[in-house]
Design a protein around this motif. Structure first.
Motif, PDB file in Angstrom:
ATOM      1  N   TRP A  14      34.941  50.927  39.020  1.00 43.36           N
ATOM      2  CA  TRP A  14      34.048  49.828  39.377  1.00 43.36           C
ATOM      3  C   TRP A  14      32.609  50.308  39.459  1.00 43.36           C
ATOM      4  CZ3 TRP A  14      35.776  44.812  40.261  1.00 43.36           C
ATOM      5  CH2 TRP A  14      37.165  44.654  40.243  1.00 43.36           C
ATOM      6  N   ARG A  15      31.677  49.392  39.269  1.00 47.37           N
ATOM      7  CA  ARG A  15      30.249  49.673  39.438  1.00 47.37           C
ATOM      8  C   ARG A  15      29.786  48.950  40.697  1.00 47.37           C
ATOM      9  NH1 ARG A  15      25.532  46.695  37.556  1.00 47.37           N
ATOM     10  NH2 ARG A  15      23.745  48.063  37.795  1.00 47.37           N
ATOM     11  N   VAL A  16      29.172  49.693  41.617  1.00 45.57           N
ATOM     12  CA  VAL A  16      28.631  49.070  42.823  1.00 45.57           C
ATOM     13  C   VAL A  16      27.226  48.593  42.491  1.00 45.57           C
ATOM     14  CG1 VAL A  16      27.998  49.361  45.234  1.00 45.57           C
ATOM     15  CG2 VAL A  16      30.039  50.491  44.334  1.00 45.57           C
ATOM     16  N   LEU A  17      27.066  47.303  42.528  1.00 40.70           N
ATOM     17  CA  LEU A  17      25.820  46.664  42.146  1.00 40.70           C
ATOM     18  C   LEU A  17      24.810  46.646  43.288  1.00 40.70           C
ATOM     19  CD1 LEU A  17      24.400  44.894  39.969  1.00 40.70           C
ATOM     20  CD2 LEU A  17      25.479  42.925  41.060  1.00 40.70           C
ATOM     21  N   VAL A  18      25.280  46.282  44.480  1.00 44.78           N
ATOM     22  CA  VAL A  18      24.374  46.026  45.592  1.00 44.78           C
ATOM     23  C   VAL A  18      25.090  46.284  46.914  1.00 44.78           C
ATOM     24  CG1 VAL A  18      24.970  43.568  45.682  1.00 44.78           C
ATOM     25  CG2 VAL A  18      22.727  44.303  46.502  1.00 44.78           C
ATOM     26  N   LEU A  19      24.321  46.657  47.916  1.00 46.81           N
ATOM     27  CA  LEU A  19      24.822  46.719  49.287  1.00 46.81           C
ATOM     28  C   LEU A  19      24.018  45.721  50.100  1.00 46.81           C
ATOM     29  CD1 LEU A  19      26.136  49.278  51.568  1.00 46.81           C
ATOM     30  CD2 LEU A  19      23.981  48.275  52.302  1.00 46.81           C
ATOM     31  N   GLY A  54      34.403  46.231  36.637  1.00 51.56           N
ATOM     32  CA  GLY A  54      33.656  45.090  37.126  1.00 51.56           C
ATOM     33  C   GLY A  54      32.596  45.573  38.094  1.00 51.56           C
ATOM     34  N   GLU A  55      31.930  44.609  38.682  1.00 46.85           N
ATOM     35  CA  GLU A  55      30.853  44.919  39.621  1.00 46.85           C
ATOM     36  C   GLU A  55      31.252  44.462  41.011  1.00 46.85           C
ATOM     37  OE1 GLU A  55      27.603  42.947  37.606  1.00 46.85           O
ATOM     38  OE2 GLU A  55      27.039  44.855  36.680  1.00 46.85           O
ATOM     39  N   VAL A  56      30.928  45.280  41.975  1.00 50.21           N
ATOM     40  CA  VAL A  56      31.307  45.000  43.352  1.00 50.21           C
ATOM     41  C   VAL A  56      30.064  45.002  44.234  1.00 50.21           C
ATOM     42  CG1 VAL A  56      31.773  47.417  43.951  1.00 50.21           C
ATOM     43  CG2 VAL A  56      32.958  45.621  45.164  1.00 50.21           C
ATOM     44  N   ALA A  57      30.111  44.169  45.271  1.00 49.73           N
ATOM     45  CA  ALA A  57      29.066  44.157  46.297  1.00 49.73           C
ATOM     46  C   ALA A  57      29.653  44.771  47.560  1.00 49.73           C
ATOM     47  CB  ALA A  57      28.597  42.733  46.576  1.00 49.73           C
ATOM     48  N   ARG A 110      21.886  34.546  47.659  1.00 51.29           N
ATOM     49  CA  ARG A 110      20.778  35.344  47.132  1.00 51.29           C
ATOM     50  C   ARG A 110      21.169  36.567  46.314  1.00 51.29           C
ATOM     51  NH1 ARG A 110      15.848  34.729  49.968  1.00 51.29           N
ATOM     52  NH2 ARG A 110      14.972  35.769  48.173  1.00 51.29           N
ATOM     53  N   LEU A 111      22.386  37.062  46.462  1.00 52.14           N
ATOM     54  CA  LEU A 111      22.770  38.257  45.717  1.00 52.14           C
ATOM     55  C   LEU A 111      23.109  37.903  44.275  1.00 52.14           C
ATOM     56  CD1 LEU A 111      24.996  40.207  48.275  1.00 52.14           C
ATOM     57  CD2 LEU A 111      22.591  40.576  47.705  1.00 52.14           C
ATOM     58  N   PRO A 112      22.919  38.858  43.368  1.00 49.67           N
ATOM     59  CA  PRO A 112      23.302  38.603  41.972  1.00 49.67           C
ATOM     60  C   PRO A 112      24.816  38.458  41.855  1.00 49.67           C
ATOM     61  CG  PRO A 112      22.691  40.908  42.290  1.00 49.67           C
ATOM     62  CD  PRO A 112      22.388  40.193  43.575  1.00 49.67           C
ATOM     63  N   GLU A 113      25.291  38.085  40.687  1.00 50.35           N
ATOM     64  CA  GLU A 113      26.726  37.905  40.455  1.00 50.35           C
ATOM     65  C   GLU A 113      27.473  39.223  40.632  1.00 50.35           C
ATOM     66  OE1 GLU A 113      28.358  34.991  39.961  1.00 50.35           O
ATOM     67  OE2 GLU A 113      26.383  34.124  40.365  1.00 50.35           O
ATOM     68  N   PHE A 114      28.685  39.144  41.206  1.00 53.88           N
ATOM     69  CA  PHE A 114      29.569  40.297  41.362  1.00 53.88           C
ATOM     70  C   PHE A 114      31.001  39.811  41.290  1.00 53.88           C
ATOM     71  CE2 PHE A 114      27.893  38.965  45.495  1.00 53.88           C
ATOM     72  CZ  PHE A 114      29.045  38.594  46.164  1.00 53.88           C
ATOM     73  N   ASP A 115      31.907  40.744  41.029  1.00 53.54           N
ATOM     74  CA  ASP A 115      33.310  40.393  40.805  1.00 53.54           C
ATOM     75  C   ASP A 115      34.202  40.568  42.031  1.00 53.54           C
ATOM     76  OD1 ASP A 115      32.927  39.898  37.966  1.00 53.54           O
ATOM     77  OD2 ASP A 115      32.623  42.059  37.812  1.00 53.54           O
ATOM     78  N   ALA A 116      33.746  41.323  43.027  1.00 54.09           N
ATOM     79  CA  ALA A 116      34.557  41.594  44.216  1.00 54.09           C
ATOM     80  C   ALA A 116      33.640  42.070  45.332  1.00 54.09           C
ATOM     81  CB  ALA A 116      35.607  42.659  43.911  1.00 54.09           C
ATOM     82  N   VAL A 117      34.179  42.102  46.541  1.00 56.17           N
ATOM     83  CA  VAL A 117      33.438  42.636  47.686  1.00 56.17           C
ATOM     84  C   VAL A 117      34.257  43.727  48.361  1.00 56.17           C
ATOM     85  CG1 VAL A 117      32.228  40.461  48.118  1.00 56.17           C
ATOM     86  CG2 VAL A 117      34.297  40.986  49.401  1.00 56.17           C
ATOM     87  N   TYR A 118      33.548  44.555  49.120  1.00 55.58           N
ATOM     88  CA  TYR A 118      34.174  45.620  49.901  1.00 55.58           C
ATOM     89  C   TYR A 118      33.295  45.853  51.125  1.00 55.58           C
ATOM     90  CZ  TYR A 118      36.444  50.019  51.060  1.00 55.58           C
ATOM     91  OH  TYR A 118      37.141  51.009  51.694  1.00 55.58           O
ATOM     92  N   GLY A 146      34.213  33.072  46.146  1.00 55.87           N
ATOM     93  CA  GLY A 146      35.485  32.943  45.439  1.00 55.87           C
ATOM     94  C   GLY A 146      35.872  34.193  44.676  1.00 55.87           C
ATOM     95  N   VAL A 147      35.599  35.355  45.283  1.00 59.28           N
ATOM     96  CA  VAL A 147      35.951  36.630  44.660  1.00 59.28           C
ATOM     97  C   VAL A 147      36.876  37.395  45.595  1.00 59.28           C
ATOM     98  CG1 VAL A 147      33.777  36.747  43.354  1.00 59.28           C
ATOM     99  CG2 VAL A 147      33.930  37.857  45.605  1.00 59.28           C
ATOM    100  N   PRO A 148      37.617  38.379  45.062  1.00 54.78           N
ATOM    101  CA  PRO A 148      38.517  39.146  45.928  1.00 54.78           C
ATOM    102  C   PRO A 148      37.768  40.082  46.868  1.00 54.78           C
ATOM    103  CG  PRO A 148      38.738  39.838  43.621  1.00 54.78           C
ATOM    104  CD  PRO A 148      37.760  38.718  43.648  1.00 54.78           C
ATOM    105  N   ASP A 149      38.384  40.311  48.015  1.00 55.39           N
ATOM    106  CA  ASP A 149      37.877  41.258  49.008  1.00 55.39           C
ATOM    107  C   ASP A 149      38.840  42.448  49.012  1.00 55.39           C
ATOM    108  OD1 ASP A 149      37.118  42.700  51.246  1.00 55.39           O
ATOM    109  OD2 ASP A 149      37.225  40.996  52.623  1.00 55.39           O
ATOM    110  N   TYR A 150      38.358  43.611  48.560  1.00 57.97           N
ATOM    111  CA  TYR A 150      39.210  44.796  48.459  1.00 57.97           C
ATOM    112  C   TYR A 150      39.120  45.710  49.675  1.00 57.97           C
ATOM    113  CZ  TYR A 150      39.914  43.536  43.570  1.00 57.97           C
ATOM    114  OH  TYR A 150      40.249  42.889  42.419  1.00 57.97           O
ATOM    115  N   THR A 151      38.570  45.220  50.774  1.00 57.09           N
ATOM    116  CA  THR A 151      38.395  46.056  51.953  1.00 57.09           C
ATOM    117  C   THR A 151      39.725  46.609  52.459  1.00 57.09           C
ATOM    118  OG1 THR A 151      36.438  44.790  52.575  1.00 57.09           O
ATOM    119  CG2 THR A 151      37.449  46.142  54.281  1.00 57.09           C
ATOM    120  N   ALA A 152      40.712  45.773  52.612  1.00 55.59           N
ATOM    121  CA  ALA A 152      41.992  46.204  53.176  1.00 55.59           C
ATOM    122  C   ALA A 152      42.829  47.011  52.191  1.00 55.59           C
ATOM    123  CB  ALA A 152      42.786  44.989  53.660  1.00 55.59           C
ATOM    124  N   SER A 153      42.759  46.657  50.924  1.00 55.88           N
ATOM    125  CA  SER A 153      43.642  47.288  49.931  1.00 55.88           C
ATOM    126  C   SER A 153      43.028  48.480  49.210  1.00 55.88           C
ATOM    127  CB  SER A 153      44.055  46.252  48.888  1.00 55.88           C
ATOM    128  OG  SER A 153      42.914  45.797  48.163  1.00 55.88           O
TER     129      SER A 153
END
Length: 163
Positions: free
Chosen positions: A107-112, A80-83, A41-49, A66-73
């Motif tokens: 980065w631009r935070v698109l959605v939480l 890009g846009e991040v969720a 349901r969420l719009p397109e994004f390039d990464a998650v956190y 199929g996007v990177p998860d930058y939580t740990a790093s």
């Protein structure tokens, strides 16, 4: 199934402590229906956190999308846009800090996306002021008689951030 998640939350609405305990006790399999919901349901994004506590949810969404998860790093310098993902959105201080960290890295935070939003704690308004949309799987309100499912916002998926 999201219905099972809502049933768990309904049983935990006896107190704030019980709600917190239920959310802390969720296992990876419990997050799968929410990850499927957010991935679909969420719009397109390039990464998650993930805001602390939502690591399992963010990792599952990242895997599905199929996007990177930058939580740990942390956020690499880039664009890009991040969720963002949280388990329990209340006043949103940690989410605000994550938004600032993402913006500082370009980065631009698109959605939480959040499993549970406490509607009268101010988190949505704070994030809207930062240009971040909030999508909640479940909304809960504090009332004089205790916690209840929110009835004032029937469609969580169409509420837009301030523009």
């Amino acid at each position: 199934m999201i219905v099972t998640f809502r049933e768990k939350i309904a049983r935990a609405l006896t107190s704030d402590a019980q709600l917190q305990a239920e959310l802390r006790g969720m296992q990876p399999a419990d997050w799968e229906p929410l990850a499927d919901l957010f991935a679909a349901r969420l719009p397109e994004f390039d990464a998650v956190y993930a805001v602390p506590g939502a690591e399992m949810l963010a990792a599952q969404v990242a895997r599905i999308r199929g996007v990177p998860d930058y939580t740990a790093s942390g956020f690499p310098t880039g664009s890009g846009e991040v969720a963002l993902f949280s388990v329990h959105l209340q006043a949103a201080e940690r989410a605000r800090q994550a938004v600032e960290a993402a913006q500082n890295a370009g980065w631009r935070v698109l959605v939480l996306g959040t499993a549970v939003e406490r509607t009268n704690k101010g988190g949505r308004a704070l994030l809207a002021a930062l240009g971040v949309q909030v999508r909640a799987a479940t909304q809960v309100a504090d009332t004089p008689s205790g916690l209840v499912f929110e009835r004032r916002t029937p469609d969580r998926w169409t509420t837009q951030a301030a523009e």
